[in-house]
Design an enzyme around this catalytic site. Structure first.
Site, mmCIF file in Angstrom:
data_model
loop_
_atom_site.group_PDB
_atom_site.id
_atom_site.type_symbol
_atom_site.label_atom_id
_atom_site.label_comp_id
_atom_site.label_asym_id
_atom_site.label_seq_id
_atom_site.Cartn_x
_atom_site.Cartn_y
_atom_site.Cartn_z
ATOM 1 N N LYS A 127 0.851 -1.195 0.000
ATOM 2 C CA LYS A 127 0.000 0.000 0.000
ATOM 3 C C LYS A 127 0.873 1.226 0.000
ATOM 4 C CE LYS A 127 -4.506 0.815 0.440
ATOM 5 N NZ LYS A 127 -5.487 -0.203 0.035
ATOM 6 N N GLY A 240 -20.246 6.935 2.949
ATOM 7 C CA GLY A 240 -19.151 7.137 1.989
ATOM 8 C C GLY A 240 -19.696 6.980 0.586
ATOM 9 N N GLY A 242 -17.837 7.519 -2.375
ATOM 10 C CA GLY A 242 -16.750 7.519 -3.352
ATOM 11 C C GLY A 242 -16.989 6.375 -4.319
ATOM 12 N N ASN A 243 -15.936 5.917 -4.956
ATOM 13 C CA ASN A 243 -16.086 4.861 -5.966
ATOM 14 C C ASN A 243 -16.763 3.616 -5.393
ATOM 15 O OD1 ASN A 243 -14.874 2.193 -7.035
ATOM 16 N ND2 ASN A 243 -14.681 3.554 -8.780
ATOM 17 N N ALA A 244 -16.246 3.087 -4.264
ATOM 18 C CA ALA A 244 -16.784 1.835 -3.725
ATOM 19 C C ALA A 244 -18.221 2.023 -3.244
ATOM 20 C CB ALA A 244 -15.890 1.340 -2.589
ATOM 21 N N GLY A 245 -18.470 3.085 -2.489
ATOM 22 C CA GLY A 245 -19.792 3.323 -1.921
ATOM 23 C C GLY A 245 -20.866 3.519 -2.986
HETATM 24 N N1 GLU Z 1 -7.201 -0.013 -3.229
HETATM 25 C C1 GLU Z 1 -8.011 -1.156 -3.481
HETATM 26 C C2 GLU Z 1 -8.059 -2.024 -2.246
HETATM 27 O O1 GLU Z 1 -7.865 -1.570 -1.147
HETATM 28 C C3 GLU Z 1 -7.616 -1.893 -4.751
HETATM 29 C C4 GLU Z 1 -6.248 -2.489 -4.737
HETATM 30 C C5 GLU Z 1 -5.789 -3.058 -6.080
HETATM 31 O O2 GLU Z 1 -6.567 -3.119 -6.998
HETATM 32 O O3 GLU Z 1 -4.610 -3.429 -6.145
HETATM 33 O O4 GLU Z 1 -8.390 -3.187 -2.317
#
Ligand code: GLU
Length: 438
Positions: A127, A240, A242-245
């Site tokens: 990360k 939230g 954003g993209n995921a929410g």
């Molecule tokens: N940032 C996203 C996660 O936390 C995607 C990570 C990725 O696709 O490598 O899972």
């Protein structure tokens, strides 16, 4: 300039050493370690193996001098934490946020190791992040900062070593700049497979943008079967947007559930009769927030977690459901789109109250799973159809859910402990099989 350079190191150290602030007083890395301890006990791994997993293999801290629009230089601090690569290259996003800290990226990189192991894709965990406020930066400033960060981490990332992706407040634009900078630096030929979450024009995958939300909706579908929840009669609250929410809300709506509350960093809205996600998104695009959406009541980001609903989707940041509010969660199912939204104490309270949690490392693993599909397409110079991507994602998510559920049954532990125990088992097996060298 020279004087400014001297100040850089002070700023640099301060920003690394400073404690997380505000609602982030709970250290995410302590949470991650606690989860690892629990999982290690459940499957009985030895201390040495536990200690290998308790620290990232490598952390890079970089200073990112950036020319701002007013011609001054601002030095940002960035990180890349590479937790474990026993099963494959490090994999995980890069986030831009004022609250990014070294402990946050350490925790998030450990969670990526578990996530990839649970999804059963051949990656480890990494990360990255930059301490910055992207909302206050121009596109030019973001581009210069991103390219300088890409340059600073270029020697430790690569298509077979560490493959970044989007995370909080980063997306296709940032991925393109990183791909372009890396390609120019490392041989000056296009290398799309160094990063995922790219726009389609440069080798992104169909379905990647929606993947985290879509994957989450598949795990909710599987959990609903186990819990006897009828999704057509279910209500949903999403913290939230954003993209995921957004995509989680939209896809649960498509499955027949009624979304009764959503929120973003500015605040939240609720409506017992349901909120149309398409219209809420259009409102946010126009005004910058869901707040003020016609026909809705306003609620806070704290209140949304206690909304009367069947399914709660925390899709913002860490440490939202804590020992202080877990007892007030009324949902039957919590599906974590965010990483680390629930603390270990809160996990126990939810478990006691018979609320099932689909943990982050399972619920949001659709993002990295389609990242894996994107990487495969790039390596093979192929383009897959959206149907192909979505049906492969469904299969992967369904298998992952069932593996975690079986582990929860086998050890009689909650879904969080089960998911991490499953992951730790898979990762330690890889470490043992490879052996220590030298
Ligand atoms: N940032 C996203 C996660 O936390 C995607 C990570 C990725 O696709 O490598 O899972």
């Amino acid at each position: 300039m020279y004087i400014q350079h001297l100040n850089i190191s002070d700023f640099f150290l301060n920003s690394i050493m400073s404690e997380p602030t505000d609602n982030n007083t709970i250290n995410p890395f302590s949470v991650a370690l606690k989860q690892l301890d629990e999982a290690s006990k459940i499957i009985g791994i030895d201390k040495g193996m536990h200690d290998v997993l308790a620290q990232p293999k490598r952390i890079l801290i970089v200073s990112i001098p950036t020319r701002m629009d007013n011609d001054e230089i601002h030095v940002f601090t960035g990180f890349r934490s590479q937790h474990n690569d026993a099963r494959g290259p490090f994999k995980g996003g890069i986030r831009y946020h004022p609250q990014v800290s070294i402990d946050e990226v350490k925790a998030l990189s450990m969670w990526m190791t578990w996530k990839c192991a649970i999804a059963n894709i051949p990656y480890g965990g990494g990360k990255g992040g930059i301490i910055c406020n992207p909302k206050q930066m121009s596109t030019g400033e973001l581009e210069r900062m991103t390219r300088r960060y890409a340059y600073a981490i270029a020697d430790i990332i690569g298509p077979h070593t560490d493959i970044p992706a989007p995370d909080v407040y980063t997306g296709g634009k940032e991925m393109s700049w990183i791909m372009d900078t890396y390609s120019a630096l490392k041989g000056n030929f296009v290398q799309p497979e160094v990063i995922t979450g790219k726009p389609l024009a440069i080798g992104g995958s169909l379905g990647r943008n929606e993947a985290t939300g879509r994957g989450l909706s598949f795990t909710v579908r599987e959990a609903a079967k186990k819990l006897g929840i009828n999704l057509r009669a279910a209500t949903v609250a999403v913290q939230g947007f954003g993209n995921a929410g957004q995509f989680a809300a939209q896809l649960l709506e498509e499955m027949g559930a009624k979304v009764v509350a959503v929120s973003d960093s500015q605040g939240g809205i609720s409506n017992k009769n349901g909120i149309s996600i398409g219209s809420a998104r259009a409102h946010k695009e126009k005004t910058g927030s869901v707040v003020g959406f016609p026909g809705s009541n306003s609620i806070s980001n704290e209140e949304i977690l206690e909304t009367d609903c069947t399914i709660l989707v925390p899709a913002a940041l860490e440490n939202q459901i804590t020992k202080n509010n877990a007892a007030n969660v009324s949902a039957k199912l919590v599906a974590e789109a965010a990483n680390g939204p629930t603390t270990p104490e809160a996990d126990e309270i939810l478990h006691k109250n018979k609320i099932m949690v689909i943990p982050d490392v399972l619920a949001n693993s659709g993002g990295v799973t389609v990242s894996y599909f994107e990487w495969l397409q790039n390596l093979r110079r192929e383009y897959w159809t959206e149907e192909q991507v979505n049906s492969m994602l469904d299969k992967k998510m369904t298998e992952a859910f069932s593996d975690v559920y079986d582990t929860h049954d086998k050890y009689q532990v909650n879904m969080r402990n089960a998911s991490i125990a499953l992951a730790v088992g898979r990762v330690t097996e890889a470490i043992k099989t490879r052996g220590l060298w030298p």
